[in-house]
Enzyme design. Structure first.
Site, PDB file in Angstrom:
ATOM      1  N   ASP A  14       0.810  -1.220   0.000  1.00 15.54           N
ATOM      2  CA  ASP A  14       0.000   0.000   0.000  1.00 15.54           C
ATOM      3  C   ASP A  14       0.844   1.271   0.000  1.00 15.54           C
ATOM      4  O   ASP A  14       0.483   2.265   0.610  1.00 15.54           O
ATOM      5  CB  ASP A  14      -0.962   0.001   1.209  1.00 15.54           C
ATOM      6  CG  ASP A  14      -1.814  -1.246   1.239  1.00 15.54           C
ATOM      7  OD1 ASP A  14      -2.278  -1.663   0.172  1.00 15.54           O
ATOM      8  OD2 ASP A  14      -2.005  -1.817   2.330  1.00 15.54           O
ATOM      9  N   LYS A  17       2.087   1.961  -5.311  1.00 14.10           N
ATOM     10  CA  LYS A  17       2.700   1.403  -6.527  1.00 14.10           C
ATOM     11  C   LYS A  17       1.828   1.654  -7.756  1.00 14.10           C
ATOM     12  O   LYS A  17       2.327   1.914  -8.844  1.00 14.10           O
ATOM     13  CB  LYS A  17       2.899  -0.121  -6.375  1.00 14.10           C
ATOM     14  CG  LYS A  17       3.837  -0.494  -5.255  1.00 14.10           C
ATOM     15  CD  LYS A  17       3.879  -1.997  -5.043  1.00 14.10           C
ATOM     16  CE  LYS A  17       2.638  -2.572  -4.407  1.00 14.10           C
ATOM     17  NZ  LYS A  17       2.452  -2.270  -2.986  1.00 14.10           N
ATOM     18  N   GLY A  41      -4.552  -4.270  -3.808  1.00 18.61           N
ATOM     19  CA  GLY A  41      -5.574  -3.252  -4.050  1.00 18.61           C
ATOM     20  C   GLY A  41      -4.858  -1.957  -4.358  1.00 18.61           C
ATOM     21  O   GLY A  41      -4.302  -1.337  -3.459  1.00 18.61           O
ATOM     22  N   HIS A  42      -4.823  -1.588  -5.622  1.00 17.56           N
ATOM     23  CA  HIS A  42      -4.083  -0.398  -6.025  1.00 17.56           C
ATOM     24  C   HIS A  42      -5.067   0.710  -6.389  1.00 17.56           C
ATOM     25  O   HIS A  42      -5.829   0.584  -7.337  1.00 17.56           O
ATOM     26  CB  HIS A  42      -3.138  -0.729  -7.189  1.00 17.56           C
ATOM     27  CG  HIS A  42      -2.093  -1.741  -6.821  1.00 17.56           C
ATOM     28  ND1 HIS A  42      -1.217  -2.289  -7.705  1.00 17.56           N
ATOM     29  CD2 HIS A  42      -1.792  -2.303  -5.618  1.00 17.56           C
ATOM     30  CE1 HIS A  42      -0.415  -3.146  -7.068  1.00 17.56           C
ATOM     31  NE2 HIS A  42      -0.754  -3.169  -5.813  1.00 17.56           N
ATOM     32  N   THR A 129      -5.670 -12.134   3.521  1.00 19.77           N
ATOM     33  CA  THR A 129      -6.854 -11.490   2.942  1.00 19.77           C
ATOM     34  C   THR A 129      -7.963 -12.509   2.685  1.00 19.77           C
ATOM     35  O   THR A 129      -9.031 -12.159   2.208  1.00 19.77           O
ATOM     36  CB  THR A 129      -6.483 -10.806   1.609  1.00 19.77           C
ATOM     37  OG1 THR A 129      -5.963 -11.799   0.722  1.00 19.77           O
ATOM     38  CG2 THR A 129      -5.439  -9.714   1.814  1.00 19.77           C
ATOM     39  N   GLN A 222       2.041  -6.266  -3.561  1.00 24.10           N
ATOM     40  CA  GLN A 222       2.599  -6.496  -2.222  1.00 24.10           C
ATOM     41  C   GLN A 222       3.919  -5.732  -2.075  1.00 24.10           C
ATOM     42  O   GLN A 222       4.079  -4.717  -2.715  1.00 24.10           O
ATOM     43  CB  GLN A 222       2.768  -7.998  -1.938  1.00 24.10           C
ATOM     44  CG  GLN A 222       1.459  -8.725  -1.696  1.00 24.10           C
ATOM     45  CD  GLN A 222       0.697  -9.003  -2.967  1.00 24.10           C
ATOM     46  OE1 GLN A 222       1.203  -9.583  -3.910  1.00 24.10           O
ATOM     47  NE2 GLN A 222      -0.555  -8.586  -3.019  1.00 24.10           N
TER      48      GLN A 222
HETATM   49  P1  IMO Z   1      -0.761  -4.216  -2.351  1.00 26.03           P
HETATM   50  O1  IMO Z   1      -0.329  -4.712  -3.693  1.00 26.03           O
HETATM   51  C1  IMO Z   1      -0.894  -4.756   1.943  1.00 26.03           C
HETATM   52  C2  IMO Z   1      -0.836  -8.900   3.483  1.00 26.03           C
HETATM   53  C3  IMO Z   1      -2.087  -9.362   4.183  1.00 26.03           C
HETATM   54  C4  IMO Z   1      -1.492 -10.338   5.189  1.00 26.03           C
HETATM   55  C5  IMO Z   1      -0.380 -11.001   4.389  1.00 26.03           C
HETATM   56  C6  IMO Z   1      -0.757 -12.335   3.765  1.00 26.03           C
HETATM   57  O2  IMO Z   1      -2.054  -3.491  -2.348  1.00 26.03           O
HETATM   58  O3  IMO Z   1       0.338  -3.445  -1.688  1.00 26.03           O
HETATM   59  P2  IMO Z   1      -2.306 -13.041   1.726  1.00 26.03           P
HETATM   60  O4  IMO Z   1      -3.771 -12.847   1.504  1.00 26.03           O
HETATM   61  O5  IMO Z   1      -1.439 -12.450   0.684  1.00 26.03           O
HETATM   62  O6  IMO Z   1      -1.961 -14.470   2.023  1.00 26.03           O
HETATM   63  O7  IMO Z   1      -2.013 -12.249   3.096  1.00 26.03           O
HETATM   64  O8  IMO Z   1      -0.037 -10.080   3.366  1.00 26.03           O
HETATM   65  N1  IMO Z   1      -1.028  -8.351   2.119  1.00 26.03           N
HETATM   66  C7  IMO Z   1      -1.011  -7.042   1.801  1.00 26.03           C
HETATM   67  N2  IMO Z   1      -0.900  -5.939   2.581  1.00 26.03           N
HETATM   68  N3  IMO Z   1      -0.982  -4.594   0.625  1.00 26.03           N
HETATM   69  C8  IMO Z   1      -1.069  -5.671  -0.179  1.00 26.03           C
HETATM   70  O9  IMO Z   1      -1.032  -5.577  -1.519  1.00 26.03           O
HETATM   71  C9  IMO Z   1      -1.145  -6.976   0.400  1.00 26.03           C
HETATM   72  N4  IMO Z   1      -1.250  -8.224  -0.075  1.00 26.03           N
HETATM   73  C10 IMO Z   1      -1.173  -9.058   0.974  1.00 26.03           C
HETATM   74  O10 IMO Z   1      -2.756  -8.300   4.818  1.00 26.03           O
HETATM   75  O11 IMO Z   1      -0.913  -9.653   6.258  1.00 26.03           O
HETATM   76 MG    MG Z   2      -3.288  -2.539  -1.093  1.00 29.92          MG
END
Ligand code: IMO
Ligand code: MG
Length: 422
Positions: A14, A17, A41-42, A129, A222
């Protein structure tokens, strides 16, 4: 031959990106997602309209950029079809621009059920998630995954039926909801038919684009500290969002990589469980959350918030070979009279700037802060670096000096327009 630019997250996700990619997409011919799935979630705001992108690379919002979902992505077809409809409703010509790798693994309902089951039974929760991301990657590496291209093969029904039955045995034994065989096969055949026009061999396609001198931008999902190898294991996601995953998730080679943009916020956030050295548990953390609208794009979960961690940032720069930083939410931090950034860790009385993701190390590390002057005023209209107030430039230049890395893009507000380029 052209080189591609990569955008990836330096912290716990978050960091913005999507908007970095959206900016680069103005010049790009192609944008690519390499890893993760709809756990991402972008958020991108275009002329006041907010787009929450989960699977399709944000580049598609430029209205002229081919958008590729790479082989490293785990893909939920229902979510993807929803996103396609959403974009079409805004007049975006998805059919012209979207390409999906035939090697991307498909997420089925049993993956989500298993995700919920495993999370509920875990002693130390990860806070996933619950989108089935981990179980889908497990199947990929266990070699029983079903890929996009497999949905068009004669044995698809039989293979899926076998998978559902196998997973149902596990779910039923655990007293968890099982998956309906007939219904799932029928639904996924419908999804497959709708997605077929987009599915192709994206590996050869990307290399063809590079040979044609097209500018390719890879949008990471991520982030570094959520990486399965280099993150705060086990509180991570199930893929490699770092630079290596960009290669294996697309089929691009190391020599194809040009600039690596590391996205950060002027403060920090984390969603889900796990260590977080600069987390603030007081009213200041709440204020960052409110001012930065730090709630999950997808789940709405309130994010944990704190100051920027420069020790962790240096690590992310090393691991990924970041050569430019994209600093977002400068406007948000500027609303504080004073604010801080972590410049070292105090670990059992010993000060260090070395970072490691060992859980004991991270939980015992206490942040050593440097304080900065805030009160930037309204900077959303600033078009050049020089227009920023002196105290904002002081913060930026301190980060650059500390990390030895240039801050090239500066986010000064939510809209696409609110970005300074140096
Ligand atoms: P973006 O691309 C923030 C976190 C989840 C959890 C851990 C594992 O928007 O930056 P998962 O469902 O992947 O097995 O969860 O990773 N997580 C993120 N946190 N931004 C994301 O994506 C995330 N994708 C996974 O909250 O702690
Ligand atoms: Mg996100």
């Amino acid at each position: 031959m052209s080189k591609c630019s990569v955008v990836l997250g330096c912290f716990y996700g978050d960091e913005g990106k999507g908007r970095t990619t959206d900016y680069l997409a103005q010049f790009a011919d192609v944008s690519v997602r390499a890893t993760g799935g709809n756990n991402a979630g972008h958020t991108i705001v275009v002329n006041g309209v907010k787009f929450a992108m989960r699977l399709i690379p944000s580049g598609i919002l430029s209205g002229k950029t081919i958008s590729v979902i790479g082989n490293g992505v785990v893909l939920n077809p229902a979510v993807l079809l929803g996103e396609i409809e959403m974009l079409k409703s805004h007049g975006i010509e998805v059919d012209k621009f979207l390409k999906i790798s035939d090697k991307a693994h498909v997420i089925f309902p049993y993956h989500s059920n298993l995700d919920v089951m495993l999370e509920n039974r875990r002693a130390n929760k990860i806070g996933t998630t619950k989108n089935g991301i981990g179980p889908a990657y497990c199947d990929k590496y266990e070699r029983c995954g079903i890929r996009m291209g497999d949905m068009y093969k004669a044995n698809f029904e039989a293979v899926l039926e076998h998978q559902i039955k196998t997973k149902n045995e596990i779910l039923a034994a655990a007293g968890e909801p099982t998956v309906d065989v007939e219904e799932t096969i029928k639904t996924y055949k419908e999804y497959a038919a709708k997605l077929e026009p987009y599915v192709c061999d994206t590996v050869n396609l990307l290399h063809k684009y590079l040979k044609e001198d097209k500018f390719v931008v890879v949008e990471g999902a991520q982030a570094t500290l959520l990486d399965i190898d280099f993150g705060s294991y086990p509180y991570v996601t199930s893929s490699n969002p770092t630079i290596g995953g960009i290669l294996t998730g697309t089929g691009l080679a190391a020599r194809d990589i040009g600039d690596v943009y590391g996205a950060i916020k002027a403060y920090s956030s984390r969603v889900g469980e796990g260590p977080y050295v600069t987390e603030l548990f007081d009213a200041v953390g709440d204020r960052i959350r409110d001012l930065g609208h730090e709630y999950g794009t997808v789940t709405g979960r309130p994010r944990r918030c704190g100051w920027l961690d420069l020790v962790a940032l240096k690590y992310a720069i090393d691991v990924n070979g970041v050569n430019y930083i994209n600093l977002n939410h400068l406007d948000t931090i500027g609303k504080f009279d004073t604010f801080k950034a972590c410049v070292a860790y105090d670990v059992n009385g010993v000060e260090t700037q070395d970072f490691t993701t060992d859980e004991d190390f991270l939980t015992s590390a206490k942040p050593v802060y440097k304080e900065f002057k805030g009160d930037f005023g309204d900077i959303s209209g600033c078009k050049t670096y020089e227009e920023l107030p002196a105290q904002a430039r002081e913060y930026i230049e301190f980060i650059e000096e500390y990390t030895g890395t240039m801050i090239k893009l500066i986010g000064t507000g939510a809209d696409r327009e609110n970005m300074i380029v140096r």
